[in-house]
Design a protein around this motif. Structure first.
Motif, PDB file in Angstrom:
ATOM      1  N   ALA A  13       0.827  -1.205   0.000  1.00 43.46           N
ATOM      2  CA  ALA A  13       0.000   0.000   0.000  1.00 43.46           C
ATOM      3  C   ALA A  13       0.862   1.256   0.000  1.00 43.46           C
ATOM      4  O   ALA A  13       1.839   1.357   0.747  1.00 43.46           O
ATOM      5  N   LYS A  14       0.469   2.209  -0.827  1.00 43.72           N
ATOM      6  CA  LYS A  14       1.090   3.530  -0.817  1.00 43.72           C
ATOM      7  C   LYS A  14      -0.022   4.573  -0.860  1.00 43.72           C
ATOM      8  O   LYS A  14      -0.848   4.583  -1.779  1.00 43.72           O
ATOM      9  N   ASN A  15      -0.052   5.436   0.155  1.00 41.44           N
ATOM     10  CA  ASN A  15      -1.045   6.522   0.222  1.00 41.44           C
ATOM     11  C   ASN A  15      -2.458   5.983   0.006  1.00 41.44           C
ATOM     12  O   ASN A  15      -3.215   6.474  -0.823  1.00 41.44           O
ATOM     13  N   ALA A  16      -2.802   4.964   0.782  1.00 44.19           N
ATOM     14  CA  ALA A  16      -4.083   4.273   0.600  1.00 44.19           C
ATOM     15  C   ALA A  16      -4.983   4.406   1.817  1.00 44.19           C
ATOM     16  O   ALA A  16      -5.813   3.529   2.076  1.00 44.19           O
ATOM     17  N   GLU A  17      -4.858   5.487   2.583  1.00 46.10           N
ATOM     18  CA  GLU A  17      -5.625   5.598   3.828  1.00 46.10           C
ATOM     19  C   GLU A  17      -7.130   5.557   3.598  1.00 46.10           C
ATOM     20  O   GLU A  17      -7.876   5.118   4.469  1.00 46.10           O
ATOM     21  N   ILE A  20      -7.632   1.339   2.538  1.00 44.15           N
ATOM     22  CA  ILE A  20      -6.932   0.214   3.147  1.00 44.15           C
ATOM     23  C   ILE A  20      -7.751  -0.455   4.249  1.00 44.15           C
ATOM     24  O   ILE A  20      -7.673  -1.677   4.447  1.00 44.15           O
ATOM     25  N   ASP A  40       3.449  -0.843   4.214  1.00 43.23           N
ATOM     26  CA  ASP A  40       3.281   0.583   3.936  1.00 43.23           C
ATOM     27  C   ASP A  40       4.514   1.032   3.156  1.00 43.23           C
ATOM     28  O   ASP A  40       5.590   1.240   3.716  1.00 43.23           O
ATOM     29  N   SER A  43       4.402   5.552   2.342  1.00 42.13           N
ATOM     30  CA  SER A  43       3.231   6.447   2.261  1.00 42.13           C
ATOM     31  C   SER A  43       3.513   7.790   2.928  1.00 42.13           C
ATOM     32  O   SER A  43       4.287   7.888   3.881  1.00 42.13           O
ATOM     33  N   THR A  47      -1.829   5.761   5.998  1.00 42.86           N
ATOM     34  CA  THR A  47      -2.112   4.385   5.587  1.00 42.86           C
ATOM     35  C   THR A  47      -1.921   3.394   6.735  1.00 42.86           C
ATOM     36  O   THR A  47      -2.774   2.529   6.977  1.00 42.86           O
ATOM     37  N   SER A  51      -4.848   1.157   8.624  1.00 39.75           N
ATOM     38  CA  SER A  51      -4.760  -0.307   8.685  1.00 39.75           C
ATOM     39  C   SER A  51      -4.980  -0.794  10.109  1.00 39.75           C
ATOM     40  O   SER A  51      -5.733  -1.749  10.353  1.00 39.75           O
ATOM     41  N   ALA A  93      -4.554  -2.599  -2.368  1.00 44.50           N
ATOM     42  CA  ALA A  93      -4.990  -1.778  -1.242  1.00 44.50           C
ATOM     43  C   ALA A  93      -6.342  -1.117  -1.437  1.00 44.50           C
ATOM     44  O   ALA A  93      -6.979  -0.713  -0.459  1.00 44.50           O
ATOM     45  N   ASP A  94      -6.798  -0.981  -2.672  1.00 40.52           N
ATOM     46  CA  ASP A  94      -8.118  -0.382  -2.888  1.00 40.52           C
ATOM     47  C   ASP A  94      -9.161  -1.427  -3.290  1.00 40.52           C
ATOM     48  O   ASP A  94     -10.282  -1.078  -3.661  1.00 40.52           O
TER      49      ASP A  94
END
Length: 334
Positions: A13-17, A20, A40, A43, A47, A51, A93-94
């Protein structure tokens, strides 16, 4: 956690707050899942915290934080090293799992990789309710190298539906015995490369048509924004496979995929030069490399045709209807 829990779910995940939490929760609700490893990948948002907020306090969630972004291949390899489970499942992640995905999918021992159908959901309506998915007949079949690689040669103007989008569960033993991991040089097509190399090693890749994976489709998806260097590394991955002795059928289909990706690279390279140095310089560079001209000319024509079709298509704020990657027949629920 039940005694039958044997799946590690890996989420890079990258920048998936924003997404996620749903991904993690969908993995943790599966009783066959013994580990969920979130990596992570550098990010710059929350994120990792998002999680943690989805944790169910069963001790199955592990979060690895990388100090900078390395890409999904590197992140997934770190998760594989960290995990212990005999089966490995990848979750973007999405995206999310449909409830009960693993209950029937991982039964049996006649496979090294096994994948099910994917429902594609427009991001504008993805978070309202759980998608209603019919019970499809499993209709199990095995995918060979030719069918897999051919299914990864995208057709211009076609909907997202390449075989490469399948998210198989992988047996750790097969990966370990054959020295297989993601190629960390790749930021595009890392899944394709791993599965193709596995098939060359004799992997039994089984497909069932029941649906257990939900993929959220976004207009601004990073998968549609390939860097020139990423395309170059992907066709070089094909060349690496082609450098070994191969059966004629495998050599033919891998060569076609390499030619397809190289054509996309040539177009992107031409457009890069045009953007930085002007049309005349880009044209001169293209003329000096005549073998690249068909890909450049065909690509430009195809892009303009797609742009024209897009302008003619009426705009709509309504989410597109959900669709499925694999054609399937609705069966009788038992």
């Amino acid at each position: 956690m039940t005694s039958s829990a044997m799946v590690c779910v890996i989420i890079a995940a990258k920048n998936a707050e924003a997404t996620i939490g749903r991904a993690v929760a969908s993995a943790l609700r599966e009783n066959r899942v013994c580990e969920v490893v979130v990596v992570d990948d550098g990010s710059q948002d929350a994120t990792a915290q998002a999680s943690l907020e989805a944790d169910d306090a069963t001790g199955r969630l592990h979060i690895l934080r990388l100090d900078r972004n390395h890409g999904p291949a590197y992140a997934r390899n770190r998760a594989i090293e960290h995990s212990k489970a005999p089966l490995i499942a990848i979750l973007d992640a999405d995206d999310f799992f449909l409830e009960g995905r693993f209950d029937a999918l991982i039964d049996g021992d006649d496979w090294d990789f096994i994948a099910d159908n994917i429902v594609f959901i427009d991001s504008r309506g993805a978070h309202s309710t759980e998608p209603q998915v019919p019970h499809f007949e499993p209709a199990p079949r095995f995918l060979d190298l030719e069918g897999f690689v051919e299914g990864n040669i995208s057709k211009r103007g076609a909907s997202r539906g390449e075989i490469g989008f399948l998210k198989p569960i992988m047996r750790r033993a097969f990966l370990d015995e054959n020295g297989l991991r993601y190629d960390e040089r790749l930021r595009l097509g890392e899944d394709y490369d791993l599965y193709a190399r596995a098939l060359l090693k004799g992997a039994r890749y089984k497909i069932v048509h029941g649906c257990g994976y939900g993929a959220v489709v976004r207009a601004d998806s990073l998968s549609g924004k390939h860097r020139t260097e990423d395309l170059k590394r992907l066709y070089e991955a094909d060349l690496a496979m082609l450098s070994h002795p191969l059966p004629a059928v495998a050599r033919n289909v891998l060569s076609r995929h390499e030619h397809h990706v190289r054509g996309r690279y040539e177009l992107r390279h031409f457009l890069d030069i045009k953007a930085s140095r002007g049309l005349v310089r880009a044209g001169i560079q293209a003329l000096l490399r005549p073998t690249a001209l068909p890909a450049i000319v065909g690509g430009i024509f195809g892009d303009k045709l797609e742009a024209l079709r897009a302008r003619r298509k009426p705009a709509s704020d309504e989410p597109a209807p959900q669709r499925y990657l694999l054609p399937a027949r609705i069966g009788v629920q038992r």
